[in-house]
Design an enzyme around this catalytic site. Structure first.
Site, PDB file in Angstrom:
ATOM      1  N   ASN A   1      -8.950   3.227  11.701  1.00 20.88           N
ATOM      2  CA  ASN A   1      -7.555   2.538  12.858  1.00 20.88           C
ATOM      3  C   ASN A   1      -8.075   3.366  14.647  1.00 20.88           C
ATOM      4  O   ASN A   1      -8.564   4.845  14.654  1.00 20.88           O
ATOM      5  CB  ASN A   1      -7.009   3.178  12.269  1.00 20.88           C
ATOM      6  CG  ASN A   1      -5.226   3.126  13.144  1.00 20.88           C
ATOM      7  OD1 ASN A   1      -5.854   2.837  14.776  1.00 20.88           O
ATOM      8  ND2 ASN A   1      -4.001   3.664  12.661  1.00 20.88           N
TER       9      ASN A   1
ATOM     10  N   CYS B   1      -0.342   2.349  18.355  1.00 21.27           N
ATOM     11  CA  CYS B   1      -0.630   1.087  18.266  1.00 21.27           C
ATOM     12  C   CYS B   1      -0.527  -0.103  18.614  1.00 21.27           C
ATOM     13  O   CYS B   1      -0.968  -1.252  18.028  1.00 21.27           O
ATOM     14  CB  CYS B   1      -0.928   1.524  15.849  1.00 21.27           C
ATOM     15  SG  CYS B   1      -2.252   2.691  15.704  1.00 21.27           S
TER      16      CYS B   1
ATOM     17  N   HIS C   1      -3.567  -5.031  13.901  1.00 20.81           N
ATOM     18  CA  HIS C   1      -3.858  -4.207  13.448  1.00 20.81           C
ATOM     19  C   HIS C   1      -4.653  -3.138  12.726  1.00 20.81           C
ATOM     20  O   HIS C   1      -4.638  -3.912  11.603  1.00 20.81           O
ATOM     21  CB  HIS C   1      -2.580  -2.638  13.828  1.00 20.81           C
ATOM     22  CG  HIS C   1      -2.742  -1.134  13.850  1.00 20.81           C
ATOM     23  ND1 HIS C   1      -3.599  -1.123  14.874  1.00 20.81           N
ATOM     24  CD2 HIS C   1      -2.250  -0.450  13.346  1.00 20.81           C
ATOM     25  CE1 HIS C   1      -3.388   0.371  14.784  1.00 20.81           C
ATOM     26  NE2 HIS C   1      -2.842  -0.021  13.885  1.00 20.81           N
TER      27      HIS C   1
HETATM   28  C1  LIG Z   1      -2.512   7.222   4.698  1.00 15.55           C
HETATM   29  C2  LIG Z   1      -2.540   6.479   3.240  1.00 15.55           C
HETATM   30  C3  LIG Z   1      -4.355   5.483   3.035  1.00 15.55           C
HETATM   31  C4  LIG Z   1      -2.618   7.326   1.841  1.00 15.55           C
HETATM   32  O1  LIG Z   1      -2.339   6.084   0.618  1.00 15.55           O
HETATM   33  P1  LIG Z   1      -1.359   5.967  -0.224  1.00 15.55           P
HETATM   34  O2  LIG Z   1      -1.572   5.138  -1.306  1.00 15.55           O
HETATM   35  O3  LIG Z   1      -0.083   6.158   0.381  1.00 15.55           O
HETATM   36  O4  LIG Z   1      -1.015   7.694  -1.152  1.00 15.55           O
HETATM   37  P2  LIG Z   1       0.214   8.450  -1.399  1.00 15.55           P
HETATM   38  O5  LIG Z   1       0.283   9.210   0.489  1.00 15.55           O
HETATM   39  O6  LIG Z   1       1.051   8.501  -1.758  1.00 15.55           O
HETATM   40  O7  LIG Z   1      -0.806   9.843  -2.163  1.00 15.55           O
HETATM   41  C5  LIG Z   1      -1.412   9.374  -2.917  1.00 15.55           C
HETATM   42  C6  LIG Z   1      -2.171  10.353  -3.592  1.00 15.55           C
HETATM   43  O8  LIG Z   1      -3.119  10.702  -3.506  1.00 15.55           O
HETATM   44  C7  LIG Z   1      -3.658  11.857  -2.812  1.00 15.55           C
HETATM   45  N1  LIG Z   1      -4.794  11.590  -0.915  1.00 15.55           N
HETATM   46  C8  LIG Z   1      -4.100  11.228   0.128  1.00 15.55           C
HETATM   47  N2  LIG Z   1      -4.923  11.333   0.481  1.00 15.55           N
HETATM   48  C9  LIG Z   1      -6.614  11.796  -0.033  1.00 15.55           C
HETATM   49  C10 LIG Z   1      -7.494  11.761  -0.229  1.00 15.55           C
HETATM   50  N3  LIG Z   1      -8.050  11.132   1.680  1.00 15.55           N
HETATM   51  N4  LIG Z   1      -8.151  11.169  -0.280  1.00 15.55           N
HETATM   52  C11 LIG Z   1      -8.019  11.587  -1.665  1.00 15.55           C
HETATM   53  N5  LIG Z   1      -6.899  11.858  -1.948  1.00 15.55           N
HETATM   54  C12 LIG Z   1      -6.192  11.786  -1.275  1.00 15.55           C
HETATM   55  C13 LIG Z   1      -2.482  12.333  -1.922  1.00 15.55           C
HETATM   56  O9  LIG Z   1      -2.322  13.625  -1.768  1.00 15.55           O
HETATM   57  C14 LIG Z   1      -1.473  12.028  -3.245  1.00 15.55           C
HETATM   58  O10 LIG Z   1      -1.725  12.232  -4.591  1.00 15.55           O
HETATM   59  P3  LIG Z   1      -0.173  13.367  -5.409  1.00 15.55           P
HETATM   60  O11 LIG Z   1      -0.191  12.014  -6.378  1.00 15.55           O
HETATM   61  O12 LIG Z   1      -1.381  13.943  -6.350  1.00 15.55           O
HETATM   62  O13 LIG Z   1       0.282  13.663  -4.702  1.00 15.55           O
HETATM   63  C15 LIG Z   1      -1.454   5.769   3.489  1.00 15.55           C
HETATM   64  O14 LIG Z   1       0.119   6.010   3.096  1.00 15.55           O
HETATM   65  C16 LIG Z   1      -1.166   4.625   4.578  1.00 15.55           C
HETATM   66  O15 LIG Z   1      -2.680   3.662   4.531  1.00 15.55           O
HETATM   67  N6  LIG Z   1      -0.266   4.653   5.600  1.00 15.55           N
HETATM   68  C17 LIG Z   1       0.218   4.270   6.500  1.00 15.55           C
HETATM   69  C18 LIG Z   1      -1.203   4.765   7.299  1.00 15.55           C
HETATM   70  C19 LIG Z   1      -0.792   3.755   8.903  1.00 15.55           C
HETATM   71  O16 LIG Z   1      -0.941   2.676   8.756  1.00 15.55           O
HETATM   72  N7  LIG Z   1      -0.972   4.691   9.701  1.00 15.55           N
HETATM   73  C20 LIG Z   1      -1.021   4.199  10.909  1.00 15.55           C
HETATM   74  C21 LIG Z   1      -0.107   3.814  11.857  1.00 15.55           C
HETATM   75  S1  LIG Z   1      -0.132   2.893  13.291  1.00 15.55           S
END
Ligand SMILES: CC(C)(COP(=O)(O)OP(=O)(O)OC[C@H]1O[C@@H](n2cnc3c(N)ncnc32)[C@H](O)[C@@H]1OP(=O)(O)O)[C@@H](O)C(=O)NCCC(=O)NCCS
Length: 332
Positions: free
Chosen positions: A286, A116, A256
């Site tokens: 993204n 990214c 980004h």
């Molecule tokens: C992926 C992302 C959106 C997840 O959000 P989060 O707030 O961190 O959520 P978590 O991973 O802690 O998960 C929280 C809960 O939501 C759930 N969950 C994950 N994806 C889900 C979805 N699409 N819909 C519903 N629930 C979801 C998880 O299973 C977890 O459930 P649990 O508590 O029962 O285990 C976030 O971590 C993120 O944006 N990370 C950075 C990713 C990024 O920028 N990537 C690009 C790099 S360039």
């Protein structure tokens, strides 16, 4: 003697037509529109459908549009750099395919892999070729067809990514505009948290790797999130500090587009209000190396010559960085 700088003299984006909405994702994995919008800010993303449609299609469409709007003869292009993690093939470079597709017969071309942050890396490199006087016209492309490496059974990744990208033309200038500063970082210790397990030389494709779904992007979302919040904000603040820029001097932050919460944290750290933050995550998600040129393209009509702009990104690697540039032209 005046310093020669590289200035962006045109920008053009391109996204495929197909819109993958949160509602459609609800029919594919256990998720819902409200969760996706609250946690990421994304409402829809574009998907490149059809046989034999690789990332070069995005690049070719963007560069063709760029050449047309800047009235540039493709044979005058010296170099094309393409930032991507979803090349059409492991080789040749996608940039080679783009050059061929647009008729840039006198250019050479290569790809950069920095996930990214790829567009920041490629823009920095392209600028160097201009600043040294080696080249007069360099095109920098950032494009990804993320749908080709996304597991649509993995709800934590498939909601985030989309396909698209854009291109900028770099030319020399002796005015006080253009790419002013660049601060880039990488830390390979971050690889376990965001990578593709198979398909490279370490673990070539096999029946087993396909069955284990190892040809998709693997991400530990919360680790990446914490890393991104800290480092994208920090590097943006650093590039401001070392160029003596205060929040009121900055016209635009171009972040980004990975997660709205990460963007907000960066703007807060810089002291920049939401009215100065380019945002199109809700419609494209993204697009990896595509996000920054897509933002510049969407906001082009609002940019004025001399605007101080901070571009910032983070991504797989880990990689992260920020560029300070002064916009080179008024709306046309
Ligand atoms: C992926 C992302 C959106 C997840 O959000 P989060 O707030 O961190 O959520 P978590 O991973 O802690 O998960 C929280 C809960 O939501 C759930 N969950 C994950 N994806 C889900 C979805 N699409 N819909 C519903 N629930 C979801 C998880 O299973 C977890 O459930 P649990 O508590 O029962 O285990 C976030 O971590 C993120 O944006 N990370 C950075 C990713 C990024 O920028 N990537 C690009 C790099 S360039």
């Amino acid at each position: 003697m005046k310093k020669t700088r590289a200035v962006i003299t045109g920008v053009q984006g391109w996204v495929p037509e197909y819109v993958l909405t949160n509602r459609e994702l609800e029919t594919m994995v256990d998720t819902n529109d409200e969760w996706i919008v609250t946690r990421t800010g994304i409402k829809e993303r574009r998907i490149l459908k059809g046989e034999n449609q690789g990332t070069s299609v995005i690049g070719i469409n963007a560069v063709k549009g760029l050449l047309k709007k800047t009235n540039t003869d493709p044979e005058d292009i010296d170099l094309i750099i393409c930032a991507t993690v979803t090349p059409d093939m492991p080789f040749p470079a996608t940039a080679n395919l783009i050059a061929d597709g647009v008729g840039a017969k006198n250019s050479y071309s290569f790809d950069i892999s920095a996930a990214c942050s790829g567009f920041l890396y490629a823009l920095t490199m392209g600028s160097q070729f201009i600043e040294t006087g080696m080249h007069k016209k360099v095109i920098v492309v950032g494009a990804d067809k993320m749908s080709s490496i996304i597991d649509y059974q993995d709800r934590a990744t498939c909601i985030i990514f989309g396909d698209g990208g854009g291109a900028v033309l770099l030319e020399p200038t002796e005015e006080e505009v253009g790419v002013m500063d660049s601060l880039l970082h990488a830390d390979g210790a971050g690889a376990p948290y965001l990578h593709m397990k198979a398909g490279g030389s370490r673990k070539p494709a096999s029946i087993e790797t396909v069955n284990a779904r190892e040809h998709y992007a693997y991400q530990e979302g919360s680790t990446v999130f914490k890393f991104a919040v800290t480092n994208m904000a920090e590097v943006s603040a650093q590039v401001m500090e070392r160029n003596n820029l205060k929040a009121e001097d900055v016209a635009w932050l171009v972040p980004h587009q990975a997660n709205k919460r990460i963007i907000d944290a960066t703007a807060n750290r810089m002291g920049v209000g939401p009215e100065k933050v380019m945002l199109n995550i809700e419609k494209y998600g993204n697009t990896t190396a595509g996000t920054l040129p897509l933002c510049l393209w969407d906001y082009e009509s609002q940019l004025k010559k001399g605007d101080n702009i901070i571009l910032a990104a983070f991504g797989g690697g880990f990689t992260w960085g920020a560029i300070y540039l002064k916009w080179g032209y008024d709306p046309k």
